[in-house]
Scaffold this active site. Structure first.
Site: not given
Lengths: 323, 459
Positions: A28, A58-59, A81-82, A84-86, A126
């Site tokens: 992203e 859209a991970e 991007q972080f 944390d979104f994994i 984050h």
């Protein structure tokens, strides 16, 4: 040359893209914007939009597409991007990517990379260190470098590796540390720890940003004639069992230090390895210094309380030395 | 007429009528899959038109079917003799409609049509053999069937070229046969044998082959193959090839979030995804009325900005033609296509499930539309491409093949316990990674590396 931690990662990916046409990036805002932290700044101008792909938010699609491309012999480098979104892509990573080689023998040479870690007041979404979810997931390599030299050498090793590699960049270190990085091509082997500081009295086993906290504590403790060894794991899966055993054999006392929550954390696993490998060499209890068993809070005083501090390491080292 | 009036359960999601009007039958619309009418007319540079409706976009979804089954399934409450209430499914609508003819293919030759028919027979007889193996206690776990969906699995995969990729879901075991796997491969998977493609590590049709047959292994979670296959197409495109990547998803599976992510990714990247949506009425025990609200799932293509088309999934010719056109679009680099195939899952979710929740009238309706019986009738009686004797010989040959495959599978040993170990990672040169379609030709910009000076995102 002296490079920041971030620049070392950026240079590592850049060089791999220069040398290997199968390497490409997706994620992203990584194109014209250059990524939220600018790790891919300027890449699109050099390598073109075909190899530096801005994706929808859209991970699962990012990981799925990276995996699919890897099956055709490409070496995708996907940015979160972080980190944390994994978990948004957890099923792709855990059930699709990680099991592929074991179940049906297909190699998946892809890199999932992104910023993780606290000390930046990023708040609960984050600042996380979600690496343990993947340590407990056979089929993945999990890499957490602490220095610019290792960051560059390990990102290059990850891109060249035939397995899915998760590369956790500590965002606190991005622009706070600089280090010497050689101009010539090199890689740092995945799965090998390094002694960040030699010592005789006790060992601190840690990785990523905590290596620097341990070194700072070691300097303070040296004034009290407590000689601390710091073992930088560099890779948390696979763990370097031999290096862990060696340092315990040498100092007989061990502190395990990490940012993420205590329960089910890496310290428990390392303690078990020490138990299995070098139990007789221990002269004291295995000490854990970790984050609290909660989400990582936002407000600076709370975050400071949650995360391990240099003073925690100094205190625990004194206690263990006297044991 | 089986037009039943029943007492509805008021809060049931299954009672919602589908919105929108009946799909337009657009038999001649093959070349204009998504139609846009009334696109904005510029009245001057940079001036928006003031007339009403000039921004109104209308779309149609071509529907190649020769019939439009018209019924809904909903929950209703019935009292037993003791007065206790029980909730069950009722079907309401026209269930006595005559079976439509097979639609002549625009593309299939006689020989190709017969070949697809043979694969459909292989598909069914392989699954019958699996059912028998299960009853003999030779299968580990359950057996999944594609009964009633053989045309959808076989004729779609048949449209792929050698260099294209596919990833079957559980009801597409026929596609494996079309792409060159043997029936014994799937049988050994079900029996957890050492000789199975995964050497016992996974069952069912969960295996893949990136070397020869370009198949990505499915996982049990639904929708995850869609972004993966999009990534396969992306990898091929970076190597200079526009390939088609085919996968399937049920009316239940398409409810997952990753389905949206995957289709949308293929759409914005214009990748050659051919997504066959198998609208087979039931997702395990849940009717499609409780999975989605729109009239036809193909309508969702409009939202993705990609072509969508509706076909009769029990008509092999319609399946092939739609798949062929989608594959051709992919090869031309024109992006993804969504094909909604309407049919019915003619067994339970897996062998343990008797599907007692399905109204019998629905089974009766679709039984008359059995894809193999329809295609057989078409080839033997309508087109006369096969004589009765040739058809009999073909069926015997298929039965013989399946029996041989069954023998091979049964005689494969079980894996050793120790074979559970190893192979977690690709180490010590077990694979050489190289681009499948050739080294990407890269064009580099003139800008050189220089250190980034960007600001810190978080201080």
């Amino acid at each position: 040359m002296q490079l920041t931690y971030l620049e070392a990662i950026r240079q590592g990916i850049w060089e791999e893209m220069e040398h290997d046409p199968t390497v490409f990036c997706l994620g992203e805002d990584i194109g014209i914007y250059g990524g939220a932290f600018k790790v891919t700044d300027g890449f699109i101008d050099r390598f073109g939009p075909e190899r530096v792909i801005d994706t929808p938010i859209a991970e699962s699609a990012i990981v799925g597409a990276a995996f699919g491309a890897s099956l055709t012999g490409m070496r995708p480098v996907a940015e979160f991007q972080f980190m944390d979104f994994i978990p948004c892509a957890m099923n792709q990573i855990s059930n699709m990517v990680a099991k592929t080689h074991y179940l049906w023998g297909a190699p998946a040479p892809l890199v999932l990379r992104g910023p993780s870690g606290g000390y930046v007041h990023g708040g609960p979404f984050h600042s996380q260190n979600p690496e343990m979810w993947f340590v407990h997931n056979p089929g993945l390599k999990v890499i957490c470098p602490a220095t610019p030299y290792d960051a560059k050498g390990l990102i290059k090793a990850a891109i060249r590796d035939n397995n899915p590699c998760l590369f956790f960049e500590h965002k606190y270190l991005y622009r706070r540390i600089k280090g010497e990085v050689p101009a010539e091509d090199y890689v740092v082997p995945i799965g090998k720890a390094r002694i960040a500081r030699e010592g005789r009295d006790l060992s601190v086993i840690t990785y990523a940003a905590m290596v620097h906290s341990a070194l700072e504590a070691a300097d303070m403790l040296a004034k009290e004639s407590i000689d601390v060894e710091v073992l930088d794991l560099r890779t948390v899966s696979p763990l370097d069992r031999e290096a862990i055993a060696q340092t315990v054999k040498k100092t007989n006392r061990v502190i395990i230090l990490h940012e993420h929550s205590r329960t089910g954390g890496l310290a428990g696993e390392i303690a078990a390895i020490i138990n299995e490998e070098v139990f007789d060499d221990l002269d004291g209890p295995i000490v854990r210094i970790t984050g609290l068993d909660s989400a990582i809070p936002f407000s600076p005083p709370q975050e400071e309380h949650y995360l391990p501090k240099v003073s925690d390491i100094v205190r625990e080292a004194r206690r263990l030395k006297a044991y | 007429m089986a037009n039943k009036r029943t007492k509805s359960k008021a809060n049931s999601n299954g009672n919602r009528p589908r919105n929108g009007v009946r799909a337009i039958t657009a038999h001649g619309a093959a070349d204009a899959i998504v139609r846009r009418a009334g696109s904005p007319k510029r009245t001057g540079e940079g001036v928006r038109p003031s007339a009403a409706n000039t921004d109104l976009r209308t779309y149609s979804i071509p529907d190649y079917r020769l019939e439009h089954p018209n019924f809904t399934v909903h929950q209703s409450v019935e009292k037993d003799k003791a007065g206790a209430e029980h909730v069950h499914y009722e079907v309401e609508g026209d269930l006595d409609a005559p079976v439509p003819p097979i639609r002549d293919s625009k593309y299939l030759s006689k020989q190709q049509a017969i070949e697809i028919y043979r694969y459909m027979l292989l598909n069914r007889k392989m699954e019958t053999a699996l059912e028998n193996l299960y009853k003999q206690g030779k299968v580990v776990g359950g057996v999944y069937f594609g009964l009633g969906q053989e045309a959808c699995s076989c004729a779609s995969a048949y449209a792929l070229d050698k260099d294209d990729w596919f990833a079957p879901m559980i009801r597409n075991q026929g596609s494996l046969l079309v792409r060159g796997f043997r029936a014994s491969d799937t049988m050994m998977q079900y029996m957890a044998k050492a000789g199975s493609p995964t050497k016992g590590r996974d069952g069912t049709s969960h295996f893949g082959d990136i070397e020869k047959r370009n198949m990505v292994s499915p996982i049990s979670m639904l929708g995850d193959l869609i972004p993966v296959m999009s990534g396969v197409a992306l990898g091929a495109r970076l190597q200079g090839r526009n390939i088609a990547v085919m996968t399937w998803i049920g009316d239940g599976g398409q409810s997952t979030g990753v389905t949206y992510e995957g289709i949308n990714f293929a759409a914005v990247q214009n990748l050659g995804l051919v997504l066959v949506i198998e609208s087979n009425e039931w997702a395990y025990s849940t009717p499609s009325e409780m999975q989605y609200r729109c009239k036809d799932l193909a309508e969702r293509a409009i939202g993705y900005g990609i072509p969508g088309v509706i076909i009769d999934g029990t008509d092999a010719c319609q399946v092939y033609d739609a798949a062929y056109e989608a594959v051709e679009r992919a090869h031309r680099g024109e992006g993804p296509t969504m094909i909604e195939a309407k049919m019915m899952r003619m067994k339970g979710h897996a062998i343990h499930d008797a599907a007692a929740y399905v109204p019998k009238a629905l089974f009766d309706f679709w039984k008359k539309r059995d894809p193999i019986a329809r295609f057989e009738n078409y080839l033997v009686r309508e087109k006369k491409w096969l004589t009765g004797q040739e058809n009999g010989e073909l069926i015997s040959e298929v039965e013989r093949v399946i029996e041989e495959e069954r023998e091979i599978a049964v005689n494969s040993p079980m894996p050793t316990p120790e074979s559970a170990e190893g192979g977690v990672s690709c180490e010590d040169g077990c694979h050489v990674i190289k681009p499948k379609y050739g080294m990407p030709k890269v064009k580099k910009g003139t800008s050189r590396y220089k250190e980034t000076e960007a600001a810190v995102h978080l201080k």
